[in-house]
Motif scaffolding. Structure first.
Motif, mmCIF file in Angstrom:
data_model
loop_
_atom_site.group_PDB
_atom_site.id
_atom_site.type_symbol
_atom_site.label_atom_id
_atom_site.label_comp_id
_atom_site.label_asym_id
_atom_site.label_seq_id
_atom_site.Cartn_x
_atom_site.Cartn_y
_atom_site.Cartn_z
ATOM 1 N N GLY A 23 -13.302 53.635 -47.028
ATOM 2 C CA GLY A 23 -14.526 53.261 -47.729
ATOM 3 C C GLY A 23 -15.782 53.977 -47.295
ATOM 4 O O GLY A 23 -16.570 54.434 -48.125
ATOM 5 N N GLU A 24 -15.993 54.110 -45.994
ATOM 6 C CA GLU A 24 -17.248 54.705 -45.522
ATOM 7 C C GLU A 24 -17.350 56.201 -45.799
ATOM 8 O O GLU A 24 -18.424 56.773 -45.680
ATOM 9 C CB GLU A 24 -17.496 54.421 -44.037
ATOM 10 C CG GLU A 24 -16.462 54.967 -43.104
ATOM 11 C CD GLU A 24 -15.356 53.985 -42.758
ATOM 12 O OE1 GLU A 24 -14.648 54.255 -41.782
ATOM 13 O OE2 GLU A 24 -15.184 52.973 -43.452
ATOM 14 N N LYS A 25 -16.270 56.833 -46.189
ATOM 15 C CA LYS A 25 -16.305 58.264 -46.526
ATOM 16 C C LYS A 25 -16.421 58.525 -48.029
ATOM 17 O O LYS A 25 -16.611 59.656 -48.447
ATOM 18 C CB LYS A 25 -15.048 58.961 -45.998
ATOM 19 C CG LYS A 25 -14.993 59.009 -44.490
ATOM 20 C CD LYS A 25 -13.818 59.824 -44.004
ATOM 21 C CE LYS A 25 -13.841 59.911 -42.480
ATOM 22 N NZ LYS A 25 -12.748 60.752 -41.978
ATOM 23 N N MET A 26 -16.315 57.482 -48.838
ATOM 24 C CA MET A 26 -16.286 57.655 -50.287
ATOM 25 C C MET A 26 -17.522 58.368 -50.835
ATOM 26 O O MET A 26 -17.399 59.270 -51.649
ATOM 27 C CB MET A 26 -16.107 56.316 -50.998
ATOM 28 C CG MET A 26 -14.697 55.787 -50.976
ATOM 29 S SD MET A 26 -13.534 56.797 -51.927
ATOM 30 C CE MET A 26 -14.060 56.466 -53.601
ATOM 31 N N GLU A 27 -18.698 57.963 -50.418
ATOM 32 C CA GLU A 27 -19.921 58.554 -50.964
ATOM 33 C C GLU A 27 -19.955 60.068 -50.742
ATOM 34 O O GLU A 27 -20.224 60.839 -51.663
ATOM 35 C CB GLU A 27 -21.159 57.903 -50.354
ATOM 36 C CG GLU A 27 -22.450 58.373 -50.985
ATOM 37 C CD GLU A 27 -23.663 57.650 -50.435
ATOM 38 O OE1 GLU A 27 -24.755 58.244 -50.505
ATOM 39 O OE2 GLU A 27 -23.538 56.514 -49.942
ATOM 40 N N GLY A 28 -19.659 60.497 -49.531
ATOM 41 C CA GLY A 28 -19.656 61.922 -49.228
ATOM 42 C C GLY A 28 -18.568 62.672 -49.976
ATOM 43 O O GLY A 28 -18.788 63.771 -50.486
ATOM 44 N N VAL A 69 -14.100 66.582 -57.311
ATOM 45 C CA VAL A 69 -13.670 65.226 -56.953
ATOM 46 C C VAL A 69 -14.372 64.239 -57.871
ATOM 47 O O VAL A 69 -15.556 64.362 -58.153
ATOM 48 C CB VAL A 69 -14.018 64.903 -55.479
ATOM 49 C CG1 VAL A 69 -13.622 63.484 -55.121
ATOM 50 C CG2 VAL A 69 -13.359 65.906 -54.544
ATOM 51 N N ARG A 70 -13.607 63.252 -58.336
ATOM 52 C CA ARG A 70 -14.201 62.192 -59.159
ATOM 53 C C ARG A 70 -13.494 60.880 -58.858
ATOM 54 O O ARG A 70 -12.373 60.875 -58.341
ATOM 55 C CB ARG A 70 -14.098 62.539 -60.643
ATOM 56 C CG ARG A 70 -12.686 62.644 -61.181
ATOM 57 C CD ARG A 70 -12.674 63.126 -62.646
ATOM 58 N NE ARG A 70 -11.328 63.326 -63.127
ATOM 59 C CZ ARG A 70 -10.576 62.396 -63.702
ATOM 60 N NH1 ARG A 70 -11.037 61.177 -63.868
ATOM 61 N NH2 ARG A 70 -9.354 62.691 -64.123
ATOM 62 N N PRO A 71 -14.138 59.766 -59.169
ATOM 63 C CA PRO A 71 -13.480 58.477 -58.935
ATOM 64 C C PRO A 71 -12.193 58.376 -59.752
ATOM 65 O O PRO A 71 -12.122 58.896 -60.868
ATOM 66 C CB PRO A 71 -14.498 57.441 -59.426
ATOM 67 C CG PRO A 71 -15.787 58.168 -59.538
ATOM 68 C CD PRO A 71 -15.463 59.609 -59.759
ATOM 69 N N MET A 72 -11.193 57.739 -59.195
ATOM 70 C CA MET A 72 -9.978 57.495 -59.956
ATOM 71 C C MET A 72 -10.275 56.356 -60.915
ATOM 72 O O MET A 72 -10.589 55.249 -60.506
ATOM 73 C CB MET A 72 -8.814 57.127 -59.047
ATOM 74 C CG MET A 72 -7.523 56.936 -59.811
ATOM 75 S SD MET A 72 -6.169 56.563 -58.699
ATOM 76 C CE MET A 72 -4.878 56.283 -59.894
ATOM 77 N N VAL A 111 -9.611 58.541 -55.265
ATOM 78 C CA VAL A 111 -10.284 59.630 -55.971
ATOM 79 C C VAL A 111 -9.249 60.562 -56.592
ATOM 80 O O VAL A 111 -8.107 60.660 -56.121
ATOM 81 C CB VAL A 111 -11.214 60.465 -55.050
ATOM 82 C CG1 VAL A 111 -12.365 59.621 -54.540
ATOM 83 C CG2 VAL A 111 -10.467 61.124 -53.913
ATOM 84 N N PHE A 112 -9.660 61.231 -57.668
ATOM 85 C CA PHE A 112 -8.901 62.328 -58.244
ATOM 86 C C PHE A 112 -9.481 63.617 -57.664
ATOM 87 O O PHE A 112 -10.703 63.769 -57.572
ATOM 88 C CB PHE A 112 -9.067 62.389 -59.766
ATOM 89 C CG PHE A 112 -8.198 61.446 -60.536
ATOM 90 C CD1 PHE A 112 -6.820 61.455 -60.389
ATOM 91 C CD2 PHE A 112 -8.753 60.574 -61.466
ATOM 92 C CE1 PHE A 112 -6.014 60.611 -61.136
ATOM 93 C CE2 PHE A 112 -7.962 59.730 -62.215
ATOM 94 C CZ PHE A 112 -6.585 59.743 -62.045
ATOM 95 N N VAL A 113 -8.611 64.548 -57.313
ATOM 96 C CA VAL A 113 -9.022 65.850 -56.797
ATOM 97 C C VAL A 113 -8.439 66.910 -57.721
ATOM 98 O O VAL A 113 -7.227 66.931 -57.958
ATOM 99 C CB VAL A 113 -8.521 66.063 -55.349
ATOM 100 C CG1 VAL A 113 -8.949 67.418 -54.830
ATOM 101 C CG2 VAL A 113 -9.019 64.943 -54.442
ATOM 102 N N SER A 114 -9.297 67.776 -58.243
ATOM 103 C CA SER A 114 -8.842 68.826 -59.151
ATOM 104 C C SER A 114 -8.055 69.890 -58.385
ATOM 105 O O SER A 114 -8.216 70.052 -57.170
ATOM 106 C CB SER A 114 -10.029 69.485 -59.853
ATOM 107 O OG SER A 114 -10.773 70.258 -58.930
#
Length: 89
Positions: free
Chosen positions: A33-38, A45-48, A59-62
């Motif tokens: 959780g604490e790394k999500m913002e960065g 990268v985008r939210p799943m 997260v989804f990673v291209s």
């Protein structure tokens, strides 16, 4: 590590906890959780948003964001970090 079909793709689990997965051409990564913002501020990268609803700590990673072996290894490490923290390892 084990494999399991999830979200219409393939997921990799550590002691039953999802770490990373592949859906189509994108990677799914669980992030503490604490790394999500960065992480969400990174390119590719985008939210799943499975079923049009953002999922917590996913997260989804291209494919462009993991072209190099070091990048791929980094994403896998983040997924393993999440599982280990969840399992208190």
């Amino acid at each position: 590590m084990s494999e399991k079909r999830m979200f219409g793709g393939l997921a990799f689990l550590l002691r039953g906890k999802m770490t990373v997965g592949v859906i189509g051409k994108e990677m799914v990564v669980r992030i503490v959780g604490e790394k999500m913002e960065g992480i969400l501020g990174m390119e590719g990268v985008r939210p799943m948003d499975f079923n049009k609803k953002p999922m917590k700590e996913f997260v989804f990673v291209s494919s462009e964001a993991m072209e190099h072996e070091e990048e791929l290894s980094g994403w896998i490490s983040l997924g393993i970090e999440h599982a280990r923290r969840t399992l208190n390892l």
